[in-house]
Design a protein around this motif. Structure first.
Motif, PDB file in Angstrom:
ATOM      1  N   LEU A  18      80.590  54.105  25.325  1.00 12.38           N
ATOM      2  CA  LEU A  18      81.661  53.288  25.885  1.00 12.38           C
ATOM      3  C   LEU A  18      82.059  52.222  24.871  1.00 12.38           C
ATOM      4  N   VAL A  59      87.434  51.048  27.011  1.00 12.39           N
ATOM      5  CA  VAL A  59      86.907  51.042  28.375  1.00 12.39           C
ATOM      6  C   VAL A  59      86.773  49.606  28.878  1.00 12.39           C
ATOM      7  N   PHE A 109      77.657  46.750  26.929  1.00 11.72           N
ATOM      8  CA  PHE A 109      77.776  47.355  28.243  1.00 11.72           C
ATOM      9  C   PHE A 109      76.417  47.311  28.933  1.00 11.72           C
ATOM     10  N   VAL A 140      76.909  55.511  33.862  1.00  7.44           N
ATOM     11  CA  VAL A 140      78.157  54.965  33.317  1.00  7.44           C
ATOM     12  C   VAL A 140      79.136  54.565  34.413  1.00  7.44           C
TER      13      VAL A 140
END
Length: 322
Positions: free
Chosen positions: A114, A118, A251, A257
């Motif tokens: 990611l 994103v 993240f 996810v």
């Protein structure tokens, strides 16, 4: 007709077996290559191992059933029901394609961490997100928050609390991060960790303590102003950032996810334009405090910065140590 029906059932059992084995092999490939880390938190790995074994076993069972010679007990059960798969050929193909296409894509498409694209879609949480989501800087005309938490107000007078909510009473709906800082184990854990960093006069942010440090800085930021901080992450910018601003972000993932969120820390440096989005950096600076969109948040006055390779595990995870 019966032979045709039996052949139809055997064929569909075979296809289902192939699909189950396909999912098992896909998960096994992710595990062997290590790319499973892009999709699943480490705490979920036992479930992945279990699912892989179960899918493989069920797939083998389905294939064995499809090739069994003696199926009369299954097909001639005198229950009055039609055990064949209903629907047209096109409908059956559509149903199976829903399962087959993800397997093919899983093997064909490249695995990718990611990144800032994103983050731009999901939005970024500055610090741990406790303050920046719901606790804007109060205006001078705003009365000070009461020491009574919302939970205590509800327990003292439930009916009155609901009446205040329905009437739109801002005091009843006011957010105070200390409301979530009352469980003894939770509070003591962060108090001990904050004291440890405070005594060392240096905050070293690692993959293991990343979210813990973000929480401490949100709850006790004034205590750490002037301390040295070392942190690793990827560069991210909001469209409205000034030329000397960027965010170093990671993240955070609890399960997979689907629940990943971006946690970032504001950085000020005259050399900010040299670092493009998604560049992984390790930096060192002095902790300070800034205001962004009406929120108080940690700020790093940059002293040293180094461009690095993407870490083996680019995500961070909660420890649940308290």
């Amino acid at each position: 007709m019966n032979m045709k029906k039996h052949a139809d059932l055997g064929f569909h059992a075979y296809i289902r077996g192939i699909i189950l084995i396909g999912f098992a092999l896909l998960m096994l490939a992710f595990i062997i290559t290590g790319n499973i880390r892009y999709y699943i938190a480490p705490t979920m790995m036992p479930f992945i191992y279990f699912a892989t074994v179960v899918f493989l076993l069920l797939g083998v069972v389905q294939i064995i059933r499809s090739t069994a010679k003696n199926e009369e007990t299954e097909h001639a059960c005198d229950c009055g029901a039609d055990h064949s798969m209903p629907g047209s050929s096109a409908g059956k193909l559509l149903v199976y394609s829903i399962f087959i296409i993800p397997i093919i894509l899983g093997f064909v498409l490249p695995d990718k961490v990611l990144d800032s694209s994103v983050a731009a879609n999901r939005g970024i949480q500055y610090g741990s997100g406790i303050l920046t989501e719901q606790n804007p800087v109060p205006s001078p005309d705003q009365p000070p928050a009461t020491d009574t938490s919302r939970a205590e107000a509800f327990l003292a007078d439930p009916d009155g609390y609901y009446e205040q909510l329905e009437a739109g009473d801002t005091d009843a709906d006011e957010f105070d991060p200390r409301d979530y800082y009352v469980e003894e184990g939770f509070k003591q854990y962060y108090e001990d960790l904050a004291e440890e960093f405070h005594q060392s006069e240096s905050v070293i942010v690692t993959e293991e303590n990343y979210l813990d440090v973000m929480t401490i800085l949100d709850l006790q930021l004034p205590r750490f102003i002037g301390h040295t901080i070392e942190i690793t992450g990827f560069v991210y910018r909001e469209p409205e950032f000034a030329d000397h601003q960027f965010v170093v972000a990671r993240f955070g993932m609890t399960c997979c996810v689907a629940d990943a969120a971006v946690y970032g820390t504001m950085v000020h440096t005259d050399d900010a334009s040299q670092f493009e989005n998604d560049t992984w950096v390790r930096l060192r600076g002095i902790l300070n405090q800034t205001e962004y969109n009406g929120y108080q948040m940690p700020l790093v006055q940059l002293k040293e910065i180094e461009v690095i390779e993407e870490p083996e595990n680019p995500y961070v995870f909660p420890r649940f140590s308290f």
